[in-house]
Design an enzyme around this catalytic site. Structure first.
Site, PDB file in Angstrom:
ATOM      1  CB  SER A 202      -0.991   0.000   1.166  1.00  0.00           C
ATOM      2  OG  SER A 202      -0.329  -0.257   2.364  1.00  0.00           O
ATOM      3  CG  HIS A 265      -0.633   4.120   4.315  1.00  0.00           C
ATOM      4  ND1 HIS A 265      -1.842   3.909   4.930  1.00  0.00           N
ATOM      5  CD2 HIS A 265      -0.203   2.891   3.929  1.00  0.00           C
ATOM      6  CE1 HIS A 265      -2.138   2.614   4.914  1.00  0.00           C
ATOM      7  NE2 HIS A 265      -1.145   1.983   4.308  1.00  0.00           N
TER       8      HIS A 265
END
Length: 295
Positions: A202, A265
Site C-alpha cells: 500500500s 502510506h
C-alpha cells in the site's frame, strides 16, 4: 469512473506470538539488547542518535534505496521494451504480489525466504536491505492482498498508460523502496521508532494514488461503488491530512491503530505527488516544444 478505497493498508504485524517467533529465530531478547548496544551505543532503540551506531544502521537502507533508484532510471529504460503494453506491467506487478502471498503458505524454503526478506524489520539488528522492496510484494492476509491489488489496478492502469511501461515500472519500484524507507525513518525522526515489522504494497499504492490525483485532479472517484461528492485531488488531500495526523499524533485517533503503517502510506503519497509533478512538467515541456515548432 475510477473506484477508490480508503481501506488499502500496509499492515504492521501486531501478533505478539508471531513476532516472538521471528525474534527467537535470530536471538534471545538479551542477545538482541546486547547487539542494539553495539550498534547504537544505547540499550534503547530510541537512544543515542549522535553516535556512529545510527549511521551504521541508516547506511544500509539509504544506500540500498539510492541504488534501486539509480537502477530504475539508468537500467530499466534499456531493459523494458517500449512495445510492452503498460497494462501488462500492472498485471505483472499484481502477479508478483500473488506469488508473495502464496510463498507465505509454502513450508520450508519459500516461507523462510519470506521471513527473511518479506518483512520490513524496524529493528536495526534484524533489518536486511532487500526487505525494503521485498516487503512491498508481501501479504499474509487474503483481504489485505485483495484490497491492495484492487486499488492498485484501478489507479496504476491509467497512470501506467500516461507514464509508459518502463517509466511506470521504474516509478513503482522507486515507490516501494521510498515508502519503506519512510516507514522506518519518519517514526525515528519523531522519536517514536517502531520495532514491529510491516509488510504490504500500500505504500506504492498510495504513490499511484498521488500521481493519479495530481495528473487528473478533477476525476470523479468512488468509495468502492459509492460516488464521492468531491474530486480526486480534494479526496487525496483529505486522505493525506488524516494520514499525516495519524502519523504524528501521540494519542490514538479513529482508525489510527489496528496495525496500519501510516508512515509508509504518507511516504508513498508524498513520493506520488513528487512524481506527478515531474511527469506533468515533462508533459508541459513537450507541449511547449510542439507549440513552438508547429503552433
Amino acid at each position: 469512473m475510477f473506484r477508490f478505497s480508503l481501506l488499502s493498508i500496509k499492515t504492521n504485524l501486531r501478533n505478539s506470538a508471531f513476532h516472538k517467533v521471528i525474534i527467537r529465530n535470530y536471538a534471545t531478547h538479551r542477545e538482541l539488547k546486547e547487539r542494539v548496544i553495539r550498534y547504537t551505543g544505547s540499550s534503547s532503540y530510541g537512544g543515542n542518535t549522535n553516535g556512529n551506531g545510527w549511521w551504521r544502521m541508516w547506511w544500509a537502507p539509504v544506500s540500498f534505496t539510492a541504488g534501486v533508484i539509480a537502477f530504475d532510471h539508468l537500467i530499466i529504460p534499456h531493459v523494458v521494451d517500449h512495445k510492452v503494453e503498460s497494462k501488462n506491467v500492472v498485471f505483472g506487478l499484481i502477479a508478483l504480489n500473488v506469488v508473495g502471498f502464496i510463498a507465505w503458505r509454502i513450508p520450508a524454503a519459500p516461507r523462510q525466504f519470506m521471513l527473511r526478506y518479506g518483512l520490513l524489520q524496524k529493528n536495526p539488528i534484524l533489518f536486511r536491505r532487500f526487505q525494503l522492496i521485498g516487503s512491498a510484494f508481501s501479504h499474509q492476509n487474503f483481504w489485505h492482498l485483495a484490497i491492495n491489488m484492487f486499488v492498485l489496478y484501478q489507479f496504476a492502469t491509467p497512470v501506467a498508460s500516461i507514464m509508459g511501461s518502463s517509466g511506470f515500472l521504474g516509478f513503482y519500484l522507486d515507490s516501494c523502496v521510498l515508502s519503506s524507507l519512510g516507514s522506518m525513518l519518519i517514526p525515528f525522526l519523531l522519536r517514536r521508532p517502531q520495532m514491529i515489522p510491516s509488510l504490504g504494497a500500500s505504500g506504492a499504492v498510495f504513490s499511484c494514488l498521488g500521481v493519479f490525483c495530481y495528473l487528473i485532479p478533477n476525476a470523479k472517484l468512488a468509495f468502492w461503488f459509492i460516488p464521492l461528492p468531491i474530486n480526486a485531488w480534494n479526496t487525496f488531500l483529505l486522505t493525506i491530512g488524516f494520514t499525516t495526523l495519524a502519523t504524528v499524533s501521540r494519542r490514538p485517533i479513529a482508525f489510527s491503530g489496528n496495525g496500519i503503517d501510516h508512515a509508509g502510506h504518507l511516504s508513498g503519497a508524498l513520493c506520488g505527488v513528487a512524481y506527478g509533478k515531474y511527469v506533468q512538467d515533462k508533459i508541459n515541456k513537450r507541449r511547449q516544444l510542439y507549440n513552438r515548432r508547429f503552433g
